[in-house]
Design a protein around this motif. Sequence first.
Motif, PDB file in Angstrom:
ATOM      1  N   GLY A  99      58.068   3.940   8.099  1.00 31.29           N
ATOM      2  CA  GLY A  99      56.678   4.369   8.922  1.00 31.29           C
ATOM      3  C   GLY A  99      56.304   3.317   9.677  1.00 31.29           C
ATOM      4  N   VAL A 159      56.541   8.463   3.348  1.00 28.71           N
ATOM      5  CA  VAL A 159      57.772   8.643   2.749  1.00 28.71           C
ATOM      6  C   VAL A 159      57.292   8.377   1.980  1.00 28.71           C
ATOM      7  CG1 VAL A 159      60.194   6.987   2.022  1.00 28.71           C
ATOM      8  CG2 VAL A 159      59.454   7.152   4.484  1.00 28.71           C
ATOM      9  N   LYS A 212      52.698   9.130  -2.476  1.00 32.59           N
ATOM     10  CA  LYS A 212      53.435   7.918  -1.421  1.00 32.59           C
ATOM     11  C   LYS A 212      54.081   6.550  -2.002  1.00 32.59           C
ATOM     12  CE  LYS A 212      51.086   4.324   0.314  1.00 32.59           C
ATOM     13  NZ  LYS A 212      50.425   3.361   1.176  1.00 32.59           N
ATOM     14  N   MET A 213      55.474   6.807  -1.398  1.00 34.55           N
ATOM     15  CA  MET A 213      56.152   5.585  -1.776  1.00 34.55           C
ATOM     16  C   MET A 213      55.233   4.526  -1.451  1.00 34.55           C
ATOM     17  SD  MET A 213      60.372   3.951  -0.933  1.00 34.55           S
ATOM     18  CE  MET A 213      60.428   5.865  -1.551  1.00 34.55           C
ATOM     19  N   LYS A 256      42.378   3.758  -5.025  1.00 31.79           N
ATOM     20  CA  LYS A 256      42.626   2.639  -5.889  1.00 31.79           C
ATOM     21  C   LYS A 256      41.575   2.086  -6.978  1.00 31.79           C
ATOM     22  CE  LYS A 256      46.103   0.832  -2.815  1.00 31.79           C
ATOM     23  NZ  LYS A 256      46.363  -0.507  -1.515  1.00 31.79           N
ATOM     24  N   THR A 265      51.463  -7.252  -1.270  1.00 31.35           N
ATOM     25  CA  THR A 265      51.038  -6.404  -2.485  1.00 31.35           C
ATOM     26  C   THR A 265      52.289  -6.609  -3.741  1.00 31.35           C
ATOM     27  OG1 THR A 265      50.690  -4.700  -1.279  1.00 31.35           O
ATOM     28  CG2 THR A 265      49.399  -5.815  -2.367  1.00 31.35           C
ATOM     29  N   VAL A 310      51.410   2.654  12.739  1.00 32.93           N
ATOM     30  CA  VAL A 310      51.128   2.391  11.574  1.00 32.93           C
ATOM     31  C   VAL A 310      51.442   3.468  10.510  1.00 32.93           C
ATOM     32  CG1 VAL A 310      48.994   0.605  10.942  1.00 32.93           C
ATOM     33  CG2 VAL A 310      48.891   3.775  11.596  1.00 32.93           C
ATOM     34  N   GLY A 311      51.613   3.411   9.386  1.00 27.44           N
ATOM     35  CA  GLY A 311      51.965   5.287   8.526  1.00 27.44           C
ATOM     36  C   GLY A 311      51.242   5.468   8.688  1.00 27.44           C
ATOM     37  N   ASP A 351      49.264   6.751   6.102  1.00 31.33           N
ATOM     38  CA  ASP A 351      47.912   6.522   5.034  1.00 31.33           C
ATOM     39  C   ASP A 351      47.455   5.216   6.103  1.00 31.33           C
ATOM     40  OD1 ASP A 351      50.456   4.043   5.613  1.00 31.33           O
ATOM     41  OD2 ASP A 351      49.216   3.991   3.436  1.00 31.33           O
ATOM     42  N   GLN A 352      47.600   4.806   6.975  1.00 36.26           N
ATOM     43  CA  GLN A 352      46.380   4.298   7.452  1.00 36.26           C
ATOM     44  C   GLN A 352      45.970   4.933   8.536  1.00 36.26           C
ATOM     45  OE1 GLN A 352      45.280   1.114   5.644  1.00 36.26           O
ATOM     46  NE2 GLN A 352      47.224   0.212   4.366  1.00 36.26           N
ATOM     47  N   LYS A 387      54.251   0.072  -2.307  1.00 35.40           N
ATOM     48  CA  LYS A 387      54.872  -1.064  -3.294  1.00 35.40           C
ATOM     49  C   LYS A 387      53.976  -1.834  -4.157  1.00 35.40           C
ATOM     50  CE  LYS A 387      53.723  -3.831   1.366  1.00 35.40           C
ATOM     51  NZ  LYS A 387      52.460  -2.912   1.297  1.00 35.40           N
ATOM     52  N   SER A 388      52.743  -1.055  -4.102  1.00 28.77           N
ATOM     53  CA  SER A 388      52.340  -2.284  -5.934  1.00 28.77           C
ATOM     54  C   SER A 388      52.519  -0.892  -6.665  1.00 28.77           C
ATOM     55  CB  SER A 388      50.456  -2.281  -5.069  1.00 28.77           C
ATOM     56  OG  SER A 388      50.202  -1.173  -5.141  1.00 28.77           O
ATOM     57  N   LYS A 436      51.228  -6.258   4.308  1.00 25.54           N
ATOM     58  CA  LYS A 436      50.336  -6.836   2.821  1.00 25.54           C
ATOM     59  C   LYS A 436      50.993  -7.249   1.866  1.00 25.54           C
ATOM     60  CE  LYS A 436      47.189  -3.399   0.366  1.00 25.54           C
ATOM     61  NZ  LYS A 436      47.562  -2.443   0.915  1.00 25.54           N
ATOM     62  N   ALA A 464      56.800   9.707   8.328  1.00 22.96           N
ATOM     63  CA  ALA A 464      55.085   8.610   8.701  1.00 22.96           C
ATOM     64  C   ALA A 464      54.191   8.492   7.119  1.00 22.96           C
ATOM     65  CB  ALA A 464      54.184   9.652   9.861  1.00 22.96           C
ATOM     66  N   GLY A 495      59.336   2.239   2.861  1.00 16.33           N
ATOM     67  CA  GLY A 495      58.232   3.836   3.263  1.00 16.33           C
ATOM     68  C   GLY A 495      57.850   2.299   4.266  1.00 16.33           C
ATOM     69  N   ASN A 496      57.446   1.369   3.720  1.00 16.52           N
ATOM     70  CA  ASN A 496      57.141   0.201   4.704  1.00 16.52           C
ATOM     71  C   ASN A 496      58.027   0.165   6.529  1.00 16.52           C
ATOM     72  OD1 ASN A 496      56.492  -1.564   1.984  1.00 16.52           O
ATOM     73  ND2 ASN A 496      54.746  -0.870   3.559  1.00 16.52           N
TER      74      ASN A 496
HETATM   75  N1  AQP Z   1      55.516   5.839   2.197  1.00 20.39           N
HETATM   76  C1  AQP Z   1      55.082   5.430   2.827  1.00 20.39           C
HETATM   77  N2  AQP Z   1      55.841   5.651   4.225  1.00 20.39           N
HETATM   78  C2  AQP Z   1      55.076   5.204   5.090  1.00 20.39           C
HETATM   79  N3  AQP Z   1      55.104   4.604   6.240  1.00 20.39           N
HETATM   80  C3  AQP Z   1      54.474   3.461   4.692  1.00 20.39           C
HETATM   81  N4  AQP Z   1      53.476   2.325   5.239  1.00 20.39           N
HETATM   82  C4  AQP Z   1      53.462   2.216   3.608  1.00 20.39           C
HETATM   83  N5  AQP Z   1      53.567   2.889   2.835  1.00 20.39           N
HETATM   84  C5  AQP Z   1      54.636   4.109   3.302  1.00 20.39           C
HETATM   85  C6  AQP Z   1      53.211   2.070   6.118  1.00 20.39           C
HETATM   86  O1  AQP Z   1      54.004   0.522   6.233  1.00 20.39           O
HETATM   87  C7  AQP Z   1      52.912  -0.376   6.916  1.00 20.39           C
HETATM   88  C8  AQP Z   1      52.565  -1.091   5.629  1.00 20.39           C
HETATM   89  O2  AQP Z   1      51.245  -0.830   5.179  1.00 20.39           O
HETATM   90  P1  AQP Z   1      50.769  -2.481   4.009  1.00 20.39           P
HETATM   91  O3  AQP Z   1      51.193  -3.144   3.508  1.00 20.39           O
HETATM   92  O4  AQP Z   1      49.971  -2.575   5.594  1.00 20.39           O
HETATM   93  O5  AQP Z   1      49.788  -1.321   3.301  1.00 20.39           O
HETATM   94  P2  AQP Z   1      50.005  -0.129   2.487  1.00 20.39           P
HETATM   95  O6  AQP Z   1      49.841   1.266   3.898  1.00 20.39           O
HETATM   96  O7  AQP Z   1      48.957   0.216   2.059  1.00 20.39           O
HETATM   97  O8  AQP Z   1      51.399   0.199   1.988  1.00 20.39           O
HETATM   98  P3  AQP Z   1      52.186  -0.092   0.404  1.00 20.39           P
HETATM   99  O9  AQP Z   1      53.367  -0.263   0.327  1.00 20.39           O
HETATM  100  O10 AQP Z   1      51.142   1.253  -0.152  1.00 20.39           O
HETATM  101  O11 AQP Z   1      51.248  -1.508  -0.441  1.00 20.39           O
HETATM  102  P4  AQP Z   1      49.952  -0.964  -1.517  1.00 20.39           P
HETATM  103  O12 AQP Z   1      51.103  -0.035  -2.386  1.00 20.39           O
HETATM  104  O13 AQP Z   1      49.589  -2.657  -2.361  1.00 20.39           O
HETATM  105  O14 AQP Z   1      48.873   0.193  -1.182  1.00 20.39           O
HETATM  106  C9  AQP Z   1      51.127   0.394   7.216  1.00 20.39           C
HETATM  107  O15 AQP Z   1      51.538   0.808   8.800  1.00 20.39           O
HETATM  108  C10 AQP Z   1      51.388   1.743   6.349  1.00 20.39           C
HETATM  109  O16 AQP Z   1      50.999   2.960   6.854  1.00 20.39           O
END
Ligand code: AQP
Length: 332
Positions: free
Chosen positions: A21, A188, A197-198, A112, A11, A148-149, A151-152, A200-201, A9, A186, A17-18
């Motif tokens: 992961g 980062v 978690k690392m 969140k 954001t 997915v990582g 967190d999902q 992006k937002s 996504k 899985a 991490g993305n």
């Molecule tokens: N830190 C991470 N370590 C391993 N995998 C990660 N993913 C995200 N952060 C890490 C994996 O990247 C894919 C895309 O993630 P996303 O953009 O759909 O949403 P997210 O999991 O919410 O990622 P972010 O970067 O943490 O975004 P924000 O800060 O907006 O919530 C997924 O497969 C995710 O598991």
Amino acid sequence: MTRIFSGIKPTGHLTLGNHLGAVRQWVDVDQHKSDAVFCVVDLHALTVEHDPARVRRLSRQAATLLLAAGLDPALCTLFVQSHVDEHTRLSYLLECTASDGEMRRMIQYKEKSARERATGGSVRLSLLTYPVLMAADILAYSADEVPVGDDQAQHVELTRDLAVRFNQRYGHTFTVPKAVLPSVAARVMDLQDPTSKMGKSHAETGGIVYLLDEPDVVRRKIMRAVTDSGSEVVYDRETRPGVTNLLEILAACVGGAPAELAEGYSSYGALKRDTADAVLELLRPVRERHTELCADPGYVDAVLRAGAERARALARPTVDAAYAAIGLMPPA
Ligand code: AQP
């Protein structure tokens, strides 16, 4: 052939991490062995305070980076979520399948929404319901696997529950998917706060390596990573989260098991230097290809247009079947 679906996504700028992961697995493995469908899930970026122009810019950047990382449109389908109406069409039916209690239990929602409230913001209803939209993303494509990582993983569990419940109530309609997690990296962690978690937002960016960071910035962030008290390099997520995070990043870049790599280091400094070198080496070709692709926006547009067309054709029969199964009258 196994069908795979995954998304990212827009954001924020994509992070290491993305990449470790999720994206690297899509590029190196998934697109070669499966019918792989990848999506920039821009509707999910509207669940928190957002700037419209930035979301538009980041959506294009995410698609460009995915191609730069090695997604090949000849091997996989890449598109933008809002270009294919089937996602939102199906999402409503799944809202009629999910309960509010199970939505409120989602960890990402709890974290969140707490963050939004702490900064005085209001929590959008879509933040609560977005895992249902994610379930629609996956189920519309009859995906077998969702890489997915960590967190999902909970959201994929919810997707499974909704698919099973819908199938039981209304007849078999959806494939029940399973999450596939990478064996290392899985999750980062933030280099400045290795217990979170690392992401992006996140507002604090000192501990986040972005794929498009300049090389000297990447090196500085890794060299300044928070380590743990003590000086031994030991792999233990509980007691040494900082060092463990670096070892996992290094292992994900160069291969091998993080615990075994630890045995080769007697100081944090050497571990940080090698981790920085390995990350820079991993990201160099991605940055170079990204620059080339930015010079050819017509190519990226053409890939996304063709991707959306194929995605629509894949999703429509399943979503139409769900409309019929749940009891909606078909148009004359
Ligand atoms: N830190 C991470 N370590 C391993 N995998 C990660 N993913 C995200 N952060 C890490 C994996 O990247 C894919 C895309 O993630 P996303 O953009 O759909 O949403 P997210 O999991 O919410 O990622 P972010 O970067 O943490 O975004 P924000 O800060 O907006 O919530 C997924 O497969 C995710 O598991």
